[in-house]
Design a protein around this motif. Sequence first.
Motif, mmCIF file in Angstrom:
data_model
loop_
_atom_site.group_PDB
_atom_site.id
_atom_site.type_symbol
_atom_site.label_atom_id
_atom_site.label_comp_id
_atom_site.label_asym_id
_atom_site.label_seq_id
_atom_site.Cartn_x
_atom_site.Cartn_y
_atom_site.Cartn_z
ATOM 1 N N LEU A 104 0.806 -1.222 0.000
ATOM 2 C CA LEU A 104 0.000 0.000 0.000
ATOM 3 C C LEU A 104 0.841 1.275 0.000
ATOM 4 C CD1 LEU A 104 -2.673 -1.137 2.592
ATOM 5 C CD2 LEU A 104 -3.020 -0.772 0.142
ATOM 6 N N ALA A 105 2.130 1.146 0.273
ATOM 7 C CA ALA A 105 2.998 2.321 0.413
ATOM 8 C C ALA A 105 3.017 3.198 -0.836
ATOM 9 C CB ALA A 105 4.413 1.884 0.779
ATOM 10 N N SER A 106 2.984 2.609 -2.010
ATOM 11 C CA SER A 106 3.050 3.415 -3.241
ATOM 12 C C SER A 106 1.804 4.280 -3.431
ATOM 13 C CB SER A 106 3.265 2.517 -4.464
ATOM 14 O OG SER A 106 2.181 1.630 -4.612
ATOM 15 N N TYR A 107 0.726 3.966 -2.714
ATOM 16 C CA TYR A 107 -0.498 4.778 -2.767
ATOM 17 C C TYR A 107 -0.639 5.649 -1.522
ATOM 18 C CZ TYR A 107 -1.930 2.265 -6.878
ATOM 19 O OH TYR A 107 -1.988 1.755 -8.156
ATOM 20 N N ASP A 108 0.365 5.617 -0.651
ATOM 21 C CA ASP A 108 0.360 6.385 0.592
ATOM 22 C C ASP A 108 -0.893 6.076 1.416
ATOM 23 O OD1 ASP A 108 1.296 8.184 2.512
ATOM 24 O OD2 ASP A 108 0.233 9.877 1.609
ATOM 25 N N LEU A 109 -1.220 4.786 1.504
ATOM 26 C CA LEU A 109 -2.378 4.347 2.276
ATOM 27 C C LEU A 109 -1.943 3.390 3.377
ATOM 28 C CD1 LEU A 109 -4.928 3.564 -0.580
ATOM 29 C CD2 LEU A 109 -5.061 5.459 1.046
ATOM 30 N N SER A 110 -2.599 3.484 4.507
ATOM 31 C CA SER A 110 -2.399 2.501 5.569
ATOM 32 C C SER A 110 -3.387 1.358 5.347
ATOM 33 C CB SER A 110 -2.655 3.144 6.940
ATOM 34 O OG SER A 110 -4.029 3.439 7.087
ATOM 35 N N VAL A 111 -3.200 0.285 6.075
ATOM 36 C CA VAL A 111 -4.114 -0.846 5.972
ATOM 37 C C VAL A 111 -5.518 -0.418 6.393
ATOM 38 C CG1 VAL A 111 -4.640 -3.170 6.829
ATOM 39 C CG2 VAL A 111 -2.276 -2.561 6.260
ATOM 40 N N ALA A 112 -5.628 0.361 7.460
ATOM 41 C CA ALA A 112 -6.945 0.821 7.924
ATOM 42 C C ALA A 112 -7.616 1.709 6.877
ATOM 43 C CB ALA A 112 -6.804 1.573 9.240
ATOM 44 N N GLN A 113 -6.870 2.605 6.273
ATOM 45 C CA GLN A 113 -7.428 3.469 5.225
ATOM 46 C C GLN A 113 -7.900 2.625 4.046
ATOM 47 O OE1 GLN A 113 -4.203 6.150 4.374
ATOM 48 N NE2 GLN A 113 -4.299 7.081 6.402
ATOM 49 N N TYR A 114 -7.115 1.630 3.685
ATOM 50 C CA TYR A 114 -7.494 0.758 2.572
ATOM 51 C C TYR A 114 -8.791 0.008 2.894
ATOM 52 C CZ TYR A 114 -7.516 -2.852 -0.928
ATOM 53 O OH TYR A 114 -7.913 -3.679 -1.945
ATOM 54 N N LYS A 115 -8.908 -0.495 4.117
ATOM 55 C CA LYS A 115 -10.125 -1.220 4.506
ATOM 56 C C LYS A 115 -11.356 -0.327 4.386
ATOM 57 C CE LYS A 115 -8.572 -2.819 8.511
ATOM 58 N NZ LYS A 115 -8.444 -3.552 9.788
ATOM 59 N N PHE A 116 -11.224 0.916 4.801
ATOM 60 C CA PHE A 116 -12.346 1.851 4.679
ATOM 61 C C PHE A 116 -12.721 2.049 3.214
ATOM 62 C CE2 PHE A 116 -12.492 4.596 8.784
ATOM 63 C CZ PHE A 116 -12.395 3.474 9.572
ATOM 64 N N ASP A 127 -7.134 -4.302 -7.157
ATOM 65 C CA ASP A 127 -6.077 -5.228 -7.541
ATOM 66 C C ASP A 127 -5.034 -5.372 -6.432
ATOM 67 O OD1 ASP A 127 -7.339 -5.682 -9.957
ATOM 68 O OD2 ASP A 127 -5.972 -4.416 -11.130
ATOM 69 N N LEU A 128 -4.784 -4.276 -5.700
ATOM 70 C CA LEU A 128 -3.865 -4.360 -4.566
ATOM 71 C C LEU A 128 -4.392 -5.323 -3.511
ATOM 72 C CD1 LEU A 128 -2.749 -0.666 -3.889
ATOM 73 C CD2 LEU A 128 -1.487 -2.460 -5.060
ATOM 74 N N GLY A 129 -5.709 -5.348 -3.352
ATOM 75 C CA GLY A 129 -6.313 -6.277 -2.397
ATOM 76 C C GLY A 129 -5.981 -7.715 -2.747
ATOM 77 N N ASP A 130 -6.020 -8.036 -4.036
ATOM 78 C CA ASP A 130 -5.667 -9.393 -4.470
ATOM 79 C C ASP A 130 -4.200 -9.692 -4.182
ATOM 80 O OD1 ASP A 130 -8.266 -9.715 -5.383
ATOM 81 O OD2 ASP A 130 -7.757 -9.161 -7.453
ATOM 82 N N LYS A 131 -3.326 -8.715 -4.419
ATOM 83 C CA LYS A 131 -1.894 -8.905 -4.142
ATOM 84 C C LYS A 131 -1.659 -9.132 -2.651
ATOM 85 C CE LYS A 131 -0.063 -6.088 -7.894
ATOM 86 N NZ LYS A 131 0.629 -4.839 -8.246
ATOM 87 N N MET A 132 -2.363 -8.354 -1.831
ATOM 88 C CA MET A 132 -2.189 -8.499 -0.385
ATOM 89 C C MET A 132 -2.686 -9.859 0.088
ATOM 90 S SD MET A 132 -2.913 -4.692 1.155
ATOM 91 C CE MET A 132 -4.534 -4.499 0.439
ATOM 92 N N GLU A 133 -3.816 -10.295 -0.463
ATOM 93 C CA GLU A 133 -4.363 -11.607 -0.094
ATOM 94 C C GLU A 133 -3.374 -12.714 -0.455
ATOM 95 O OE1 GLU A 133 -7.473 -14.228 1.321
ATOM 96 O OE2 GLU A 133 -7.092 -12.094 1.587
ATOM 97 N N GLU A 134 -2.784 -12.620 -1.638
ATOM 98 C CA GLU A 134 -1.794 -13.620 -2.064
ATOM 99 C C GLU A 134 -0.592 -13.631 -1.132
ATOM 100 O OE1 GLU A 134 -0.773 -12.900 -6.166
ATOM 101 O OE2 GLU A 134 -2.870 -13.028 -6.788
ATOM 102 N N LYS A 135 -0.136 -12.446 -0.757
ATOM 103 C CA LYS A 135 1.037 -12.343 0.108
ATOM 104 C C LYS A 135 0.754 -12.925 1.494
ATOM 105 C CE LYS A 135 5.145 -10.245 0.447
ATOM 106 N NZ LYS A 135 6.292 -10.629 -0.337
ATOM 107 N N VAL A 136 -0.393 -12.595 2.044
ATOM 108 C CA VAL A 136 -0.752 -13.039 3.397
ATOM 109 C C VAL A 136 -0.985 -14.543 3.451
ATOM 110 C CG1 VAL A 136 -2.558 -12.870 5.176
ATOM 111 C CG2 VAL A 136 -1.650 -10.793 4.119
#
Length: 138
Positions: free
Chosen positions: A25-37, A107-116
């Motif tokens: 998420l860093a390249s979008y300057d977003l935290s995990v909480a911000q992304y969830k919202f 699409d970032l959500g899919d990448k994060m899911e794969e990583k986790v």
Amino acid sequence: MTIDKVAILIKKAALQAEKLQTPILASYDLSVAQYKFLKYLYNSPKDTVRVVDLEMRYSMTHPAVIDILKLLEKKGYTERKVNPEDARSKIVSLTEKAYSQQKELEDLGDKMEEKVTANLNEEEKAELIALLHKLTAD
């Protein structure tokens, strides 16, 4: 010493997941909480999510939700409007910027899911999802 307490392992897993998600998420300057919202707002009917809905959804205090929303507003992703049905509450709306980046962010959500879940096979992922749903059922 092996940890065998469910609550501790869930917390440890959540912290590990956030650690893996943060660089994505860093390249979008977003935290995990911000992304969830943002994800929740993308998946909700337009202009229907109230601040209190975010508080209840994520079991967060009002000040914590407001802090996250202020950051999302500063970054140009959301805005708060007076709820036309109840002037005491606010509706959280996505901006054009948020909608223009929706596909990329999803699409970032899919990448994060794969990583986790990289260490799990498909059967294990399905079992984990089922168990977590069981634990979080109201």
